[in-house]
Design a protein around this motif. Structure first.
Motif, short mmCIF file in Angstrom:
data_model
loop_
_atom_site.label_atom_id
_atom_site.label_comp_id
_atom_site.label_asym_id
_atom_site.label_seq_id
_atom_site.Cartn_x
_atom_site.Cartn_y
_atom_site.Cartn_z
N GLN A 133 57.44 32.28 62.90
CA GLN A 133 57.15 33.32 61.74
C GLN A 133 56.51 32.38 61.00
OE1 GLN A 133 57.32 36.30 62.49
NE2 GLN A 133 57.44 36.00 64.42
N ALA A 134 57.69 31.70 60.46
CA ALA A 134 57.91 30.45 58.66
C ALA A 134 56.68 30.32 58.67
CB ALA A 134 59.28 29.66 58.61
N LEU A 135 56.96 29.20 59.62
CA LEU A 135 55.28 28.33 59.32
C LEU A 135 54.02 29.22 60.22
CD1 LEU A 135 56.33 25.31 62.06
CD2 LEU A 135 56.28 25.84 59.31
N ALA A 136 53.52 30.45 60.43
CA ALA A 136 52.50 31.12 60.53
C ALA A 136 52.51 31.81 58.65
CB ALA A 136 52.33 31.67 61.40
N LEU A 137 53.58 32.20 58.70
CA LEU A 137 53.13 33.00 56.97
C LEU A 137 52.77 31.28 55.85
CD1 LEU A 137 56.02 35.04 57.13
CD2 LEU A 137 54.26 36.49 56.58
N ALA A 138 53.26 30.39 55.85
CA ALA A 138 53.39 29.63 55.54
C ALA A 138 51.64 29.14 55.08
CB ALA A 138 54.54 28.27 54.99
N SER A 139 51.59 28.90 56.56
CA SER A 139 49.66 28.54 56.27
C SER A 139 49.04 29.10 56.01
CB SER A 139 49.76 28.46 58.34
OG SER A 139 49.27 29.63 58.40
N ARG A 167 58.86 19.89 57.81
CA ARG A 167 57.13 20.53 58.06
C ARG A 167 56.24 21.22 57.07
NH1 ARG A 167 56.99 23.15 64.54
NH2 ARG A 167 55.25 23.21 64.06
N LEU A 168 57.21 21.47 55.67
CA LEU A 168 56.64 22.02 54.65
C LEU A 168 56.43 21.17 53.99
CD1 LEU A 168 57.93 25.59 55.44
CD2 LEU A 168 55.06 25.02 55.96
N ARG A 169 56.90 19.55 54.28
CA ARG A 169 56.92 18.68 53.41
C ARG A 169 55.71 18.70 52.58
NH1 ARG A 169 61.02 14.86 53.19
NH2 ARG A 169 61.48 15.77 55.19
N GLY A 170 56.04 19.02 51.10
CA GLY A 170 54.32 19.15 50.25
C GLY A 170 53.66 19.97 50.48
N HIS A 171 54.73 20.89 51.02
CA HIS A 171 54.69 22.34 50.46
C HIS A 171 53.92 22.97 49.37
CE1 HIS A 171 53.52 27.45 51.11
NE2 HIS A 171 52.49 26.74 51.77
N GLY A 172 55.43 22.70 48.82
CA GLY A 172 56.21 23.07 47.19
C GLY A 172 56.88 24.07 47.52
N CYS A 173 57.79 24.48 48.77
CA CYS A 173 58.45 25.48 49.70
C CYS A 173 59.65 24.69 49.58
CB CYS A 173 57.88 25.89 50.54
SG CYS A 173 58.81 27.67 51.61
N ALA A 174 61.01 25.52 49.05
CA ALA A 174 62.59 25.54 49.03
C ALA A 174 62.52 26.05 50.35
CB ALA A 174 63.01 25.93 47.53
N VAL A 175 63.75 25.59 50.80
CA VAL A 175 63.99 26.13 52.01
C VAL A 175 65.33 26.11 52.49
CG1 VAL A 175 64.10 26.15 55.15
CG2 VAL A 175 62.03 25.81 53.56
N SER A 176 66.08 26.84 52.32
CA SER A 176 67.99 27.03 52.54
C SER A 176 68.72 27.78 53.38
CB SER A 176 68.59 27.40 51.18
OG SER A 176 68.42 29.37 50.95
N ALA A 177 69.61 27.73 54.09
CA ALA A 177 70.13 28.15 55.07
C ALA A 177 71.48 29.28 54.37
CB ALA A 177 70.80 27.00 56.07
N VAL A 178 71.63 30.33 54.45
CA VAL A 178 72.37 30.75 53.68
C VAL A 178 73.06 32.33 55.07
CG1 VAL A 178 70.79 31.93 51.95
CG2 VAL A 178 70.72 33.18 54.14
N TYR A 179 74.51 32.23 54.65
CA TYR A 179 75.63 33.00 55.39
C TYR A 179 75.41 34.51 56.01
CZ TYR A 179 76.86 35.61 51.73
OH TYR A 179 77.21 36.37 50.29
N ASP A 180 74.26 35.34 55.31
CA ASP A 180 74.23 36.58 55.90
C ASP A 180 72.71 37.48 54.88
OD1 ASP A 180 74.67 38.63 56.75
OD2 ASP A 180 75.54 39.21 54.97
N THR A 181 72.40 38.10 55.66
CA THR A 181 71.30 38.93 55.52
C THR A 181 71.21 39.21 53.98
OG1 THR A 181 71.50 40.98 56.72
CG2 THR A 181 70.73 39.71 57.83
N ALA A 182 72.04 39.65 53.36
CA ALA A 182 72.03 40.38 51.78
C ALA A 182 71.22 38.55 51.22
CB ALA A 182 73.72 40.98 51.77
N PRO A 183 71.89 37.66 51.39
CA PRO A 183 71.70 36.97 50.15
C PRO A 183 70.49 36.18 50.89
CG PRO A 183 73.53 35.50 51.15
CD PRO A 183 73.45 37.19 51.91
#
Length: 322
Positions: A133-139, A167-183
């Protein structure tokens, strides 16, 4: 002779950009002669099960069927492609990765037509489907600036975030893991759910007005992945009315209450073709929702694209079934 494409062959030739173009074309041809599908059929021996989907894409030149096991992780997914003028078996295509890719691309196509550009993505789920899902949207969104991954299991969300960051290295997209759907949803203009949960994992209160939601996890009437209050706020599109009637657990309560009618649901192909827009569930509508179930035409079109690319590169193994 029939061409066999392995998982490695498919991975080598299929790109998100190429598959996006192929599927968007097929969706645009959705209600024209020669582009159709048959809803998923599930059969079981009492132990193992088998899921089967069928589709026809005359523009690509194939009719086909996808089959995969329903126990033990369903590891062996295949698509059989038959020439639509000869009836000959042209290819056997491994489709475990391809199935995840086409599901992600379907969400990217829906997002493009229902929402437009994506800048911040909230991702609920951490498995293979969440990654695609994420990679398709990033592309399809060079301006995607941030992805936040929410999952109940800390190690799973950390692993998913690390994979996406790599996998998105060079895309300029920050990726983080968060504890819940709210953040994950805070400030996100697009949210994708891709879980196996039978109970809602996305709360309406966490999703801001104007957000687009792709719900790609539930494909059973007994599973509800998103809060019914969120559906009530949405203008809805499905990939298939026939499939939704059989599998869209997220929408069932609203059909039973009379807010929705299976027969009136707009299909993504109609939206791409410009003949319909999303259907508001209520007067409270301030979101768009794509209910993604996965349909046979996606599998046939995706496998046909993989086959064309593999032939061009000389990949695949010829097998004689005579």
């Amino acid at each position: 002779m029939t061409l066999l494409l392995t998982e490695d062959d498919v991975t080598a030739v299929v790109t998100y950009e190429g598959l996006h173009a192929a599927m968007e074309r097929a969706l645009g041809d959705w209600h024209r002669a020669g582009v159709q599908h048959h809803p998923r059929v599930r059969v079981s021996s009492g132990g193992a099960g088998l899921n089967v989907l069928a589709g026809a894409d005359a523009v690509a030149g194939y009719v086909g069927v996808k089959a995969y096991g329903a126990r033990g992780g369903g590891r062996d997914h295949i698509v059989l492609l038959y020439g639509d003028t000869t009836g000959d078996l042209e290819a056997v295509v491994a489709a475990r990765e391809l199935g995840a890719l086409r599901t992600g691309v379907a969400s990217a196509v829906a997002t493009r037509h229902l929402h437009g550009d994506t800048t911040v993505l909230g991702l609920v789920g951490s498995g293979q489907q969440a990654v695609t899902q994420a990679l398709a949207l990033a592309s399809d969104n060079p301006g995607l600036a941030e992805i936040r991954v929410a999952s109940r299991t800390p190690e799973n969300r950390e692993r998913c975030a690390a994979e996406l960051a790599d996998r998105l290295r060079g895309h300029g997209c920050a990726v983080s893991a968060v504890y819940d759907t709210a953040p994950a949803c805070d400030g996100a203009d697009v949210v994708c759910t891709a879980t196996t949960s039978a109970v809602p994992v996305l709360d309406s209160g966490h999703v801001a007005p104007g957000t687009h939601v792709n719900a790609a996890g539930s494909n059973s009437l007994t599973r509800v992945e998103i809060d019914p209050a969120l559906v009530r706020r949405s203008a809805v599109v499905v990939d298939s009315r026939d499939q939704a009637r059989l599998e869209a657990g997220d929408l069932l309560a609203h059909v039973e209450s009379g807010r929705l009618d299976w027969r009136q649901l707009p299909e993504l192909g109609e939206v791409v073709a410009g003949t319909r827009g999303p259907l508001p569930v209520s007067a409270e509508t301030d979101l768009t929702l794509f209910e993604s179930l996965g349909i046979g035409i996606f599998d046939v079109t995706a496998a046909a694209f993989a086959l064309a690319e593999a032939r061009e590169r000389g990949l695949g193994t010829r097998i004689d079934l005579s």
